[in-house]
Design a protein around this motif. Structure first.
Motif, PDB file in Angstrom:
ATOM      1  N   PRO A   1       0.825  -1.212   0.000  1.00 29.23           N
ATOM      2  CA  PRO A   1       0.000   0.000   0.000  1.00 29.23           C
ATOM      3  C   PRO A   1       0.858   1.260   0.000  1.00 29.23           C
ATOM      4  O   PRO A   1       1.934   1.288   0.600  1.00 29.23           O
ATOM      5  N   CYS A   2       0.375   2.277  -0.676  1.00 32.01           N
ATOM      6  CA  CYS A   2       1.139   3.523  -0.765  1.00 32.01           C
ATOM      7  C   CYS A   2       1.344   4.161   0.609  1.00 32.01           C
ATOM      8  O   CYS A   2       2.357   4.820   0.854  1.00 32.01           O
ATOM      9  N   ALA A   3       0.390   3.960   1.518  1.00 36.05           N
ATOM     10  CA  ALA A   3       0.537   4.519   2.867  1.00 36.05           C
ATOM     11  C   ALA A   3       1.756   3.927   3.575  1.00 36.05           C
ATOM     12  O   ALA A   3       2.449   4.620   4.326  1.00 36.05           O
ATOM     13  N   ILE A   4       2.045   2.643   3.323  1.00 34.64           N
ATOM     14  CA  ILE A   4       3.207   2.003   3.937  1.00 34.64           C
ATOM     15  C   ILE A   4       4.492   2.452   3.249  1.00 34.64           C
ATOM     16  O   ILE A   4       5.512   2.688   3.906  1.00 34.64           O
ATOM     17  N   LYS A   5       4.457   2.585   1.935  1.00 39.14           N
ATOM     18  CA  LYS A   5       5.653   3.014   1.211  1.00 39.14           C
ATOM     19  C   LYS A   5       6.121   4.396   1.655  1.00 39.14           C
ATOM     20  O   LYS A   5       7.314   4.706   1.630  1.00 39.14           O
ATOM     21  N   GLN A   6       5.187   5.222   2.070  1.00 36.85           N
ATOM     22  CA  GLN A   6       5.515   6.592   2.454  1.00 36.85           C
ATOM     23  C   GLN A   6       5.886   6.730   3.928  1.00 36.85           C
ATOM     24  O   GLN A   6       6.146   7.842   4.404  1.00 36.85           O
ATOM     25  N   LEU A   7       5.939   5.614   4.672  1.00 33.97           N
ATOM     26  CA  LEU A   7       6.284   5.681   6.086  1.00 33.97           C
ATOM     27  C   LEU A   7       7.761   6.027   6.279  1.00 33.97           C
ATOM     28  O   LEU A   7       8.601   5.718   5.447  1.00 33.97           O
ATOM     29  N   LYS A   8       8.050   6.642   7.404  1.00 34.38           N
ATOM     30  CA  LYS A   8       9.434   6.936   7.757  1.00 34.38           C
ATOM     31  C   LYS A   8      10.098   5.669   8.293  1.00 34.38           C
ATOM     32  O   LYS A   8       9.469   4.898   9.026  1.00 34.38           O
ATOM     33  N   PRO A   9      11.362   5.433   7.964  1.00 38.16           N
ATOM     34  CA  PRO A   9      12.038   4.240   8.476  1.00 38.16           C
ATOM     35  C   PRO A   9      12.255   4.334   9.984  1.00 38.16           C
ATOM     36  O   PRO A   9      12.278   5.432  10.559  1.00 38.16           O
ATOM     37  N   LEU A  10      12.411   3.180  10.607  1.00 38.86           N
ATOM     38  CA  LEU A  10      12.706   3.152  12.039  1.00 38.86           C
ATOM     39  C   LEU A  10      14.095   3.733  12.291  1.00 38.86           C
ATOM     40  O   LEU A  10      14.991   3.649  11.455  1.00 38.86           O
ATOM     41  N   THR A  11      14.238   4.306  13.483  1.00 39.86           N
ATOM     42  CA  THR A  11      15.520   4.872  13.890  1.00 39.86           C
ATOM     43  C   THR A  11      16.090   4.043  15.034  1.00 39.86           C
ATOM     44  O   THR A  11      15.383   3.748  16.004  1.00 39.86           O
ATOM     45  N   VAL A  12      17.358   3.667  14.913  1.00 37.34           N
ATOM     46  CA  VAL A  12      18.037   2.928  15.984  1.00 37.34           C
ATOM     47  C   VAL A  12      18.880   3.919  16.777  1.00 37.34           C
ATOM     48  O   VAL A  12      19.818   4.523  16.236  1.00 37.34           O
ATOM     49  N   LEU A  13      18.526   4.108  18.040  1.00 39.09           N
ATOM     50  CA  LEU A  13      19.309   4.992  18.900  1.00 39.09           C
ATOM     51  C   LEU A  13      20.635   4.327  19.247  1.00 39.09           C
ATOM     52  O   LEU A  13      20.791   3.108  19.061  1.00 39.09           O
ATOM     53  N   PRO A  14      21.625   5.088  19.722  1.00 34.76           N
ATOM     54  CA  PRO A  14      22.956   4.506  19.965  1.00 34.76           C
ATOM     55  C   PRO A  14      22.919   3.226  20.798  1.00 34.76           C
ATOM     56  O   PRO A  14      22.277   3.165  21.853  1.00 34.76           O
ATOM     57  N   VAL A  15      23.612   2.219  20.301  1.00 36.19           N
ATOM     58  CA  VAL A  15      23.681   0.923  20.988  1.00 36.19           C
ATOM     59  C   VAL A  15      24.584   1.054  22.215  1.00 36.19           C
ATOM     60  O   VAL A  15      25.663   1.659  22.147  1.00 36.19           O
ATOM     61  N   GLN A  16      24.140   0.480  23.334  1.00 39.17           N
ATOM     62  CA  GLN A  16      24.930   0.541  24.564  1.00 39.17           C
ATOM     63  C   GLN A  16      25.312  -0.878  24.983  1.00 39.17           C
ATOM     64  O   GLN A  16      24.481  -1.790  24.955  1.00 39.17           O
ATOM     65  N   LEU A  17      26.570  -1.028  25.381  1.00 40.11           N
ATOM     66  CA  LEU A  17      27.120  -2.326  25.769  1.00 40.11           C
ATOM     67  C   LEU A  17      27.466  -2.312  27.252  1.00 40.11           C
ATOM     68  O   LEU A  17      27.981  -1.315  27.768  1.00 40.11           O
ATOM     69  N   PHE A  18      27.212  -3.446  27.922  1.00 43.93           N
ATOM     70  CA  PHE A  18      27.499  -3.575  29.342  1.00 43.93           C
ATOM     71  C   PHE A  18      28.260  -4.878  29.595  1.00 43.93           C
ATOM     72  O   PHE A  18      27.974  -5.911  28.976  1.00 43.93           O
ATOM     73  N   ASP A  19      29.183  -4.805  30.535  1.00 42.28           N
ATOM     74  CA  ASP A  19      29.946  -5.985  30.923  1.00 42.28           C
ATOM     75  C   ASP A  19      29.072  -6.875  31.794  1.00 42.28           C
ATOM     76  O   ASP A  19      28.640  -6.485  32.885  1.00 42.28           O
TER      77      ASP A  19
END
Length: 290
Positions: free
Chosen positions: A92-110
């Motif tokens: 559907p055109c409504a889906i094609k016009q959606l904004k892509p998801l954004t991945v916020l900075p990945v955080q790593l923990f010991d």
């Protein structure tokens, strides 16, 4: 005779050059007329054969060379409503016009014992659609670019929300990790009228420090009139500087309508992190799916 008058004309004889000129003009007229007819005939034949050749070339191009129409050819074809969207084949055109998801900075923990916990936040700024299936790949590399971990999984994200995702205790030494990479694959979008975020309530949440652990516990209640297949509860420890110290999660299965369940989350912590930790600042997130 009979009194009639006669008028006599004198006809001068033509000389040789005049006779020759007349004959040449007549011959040239014949030649030109003949050539014109032949030229017109050849032109008609030529146009006919060129038309046949063009038709054969076009047919061959359509049958053997021209690519079949697709939903990614940047052309409005098939029964598309707009370029590469709509109709019976494309999204559907409504889906094609959606904004892509954004991945916020990945955080790593010991996480201790040569293991690492990863905390990722996925942001969806679209108000009308959520990602009901969000495949991902998490890659961790050392300084030489050698792949230490390739973790593949699936999650979800509701419309206009940030989805916290904890990937605990991966088999990669925290000290060796130099770079992380989080890739979102081909996802499934669902209308927010159908893919509705359930309402969850967290009560009596407390954070207790033990020897090498942060223990977060509390009560989760499903405040919806429908059952939940899965509820994921994530906790992130926060220090006095407001920085995240560690993260972990637990999952609850098959929560009935208006049902509730106790939860407990364990996070490993180093002595240095334990000194800086502010238990009252612990962040707890809960998300469920039907």
């Amino acid at each position: 005779n009979n009194g009639s008058k006669r008028t006599l004309c004198r006809i001068e004889p033509l000389d040789f050059f005049e006779i020759y000129s007349i004959r040449v003009i007549r011959d040239y007229s014949y030649i030109i007329e003949t050539m014109s007819k032949r030229f017109i005939k050849q032109l008609i034949y030529g146009i006919f054969f060129l038309t046949i050749l063009a038709a054969l070339f076009a047919l061959g191009y359509i049958l053997f060379i021209k690519p079949a129409p697709t939903c990614t050819d940047n052309i409005q074809n098939q029964d598309e409503e707009q370029i590469d969207c709509g109709g019976s084949t494309c999204i559907p055109c409504a889906i094609k016009q959606l904004k892509p998801l954004t991945v916020l900075p990945v955080q790593l923990f010991d996480a201790g014992d040569n293991r690492t916990t990863v905390f990722v936040q996925i942001q969806n700024t679209n108000s009308g659609y959520g990602g009901s299936i969000v495949p991902y790949a998490l890659n961790l590399y050392d300084q030489a670019g050698v792949l230490l971990v390739n973790n593949v999984g699936e999650t979800f994200v509701y419309a206009n929300t940030i989805r916290p995702l904890v990937i605990p205790v991966l088999a990669a030494p925290f000290q060796k990790i130099f770079r992380s990479e989080f890739i979102i694959g081909e996802m499934v979008w669902s209308n927010s009228a159908i893919f509705v975020q359930p309402k969850l309530e967290l009560r009596a949440v407390q954070t207790i420090l033990e020897d090498t652990l942060i223990v977060v516990s509390g009560m989760m209640q499903n405040t919806n009139a429908f059952a939940l297949r899965n509820v994921s509860i994530s906790a992130v420890g926060v220090d006095a500087r407001g920085l995240f110290v560690n993260a972990s999660k637990t999952e609850l299965e098959h929560i009935p309508p208006f049902g509730e369940s106790l939860f407990k989350i364990f996070m490993p912590v180093t002595p240095q992190e334990k000194e800086l930790l502010e238990p009252t600042r612990t962040k707890v997130f809960a998300d469920g799916v039907r």
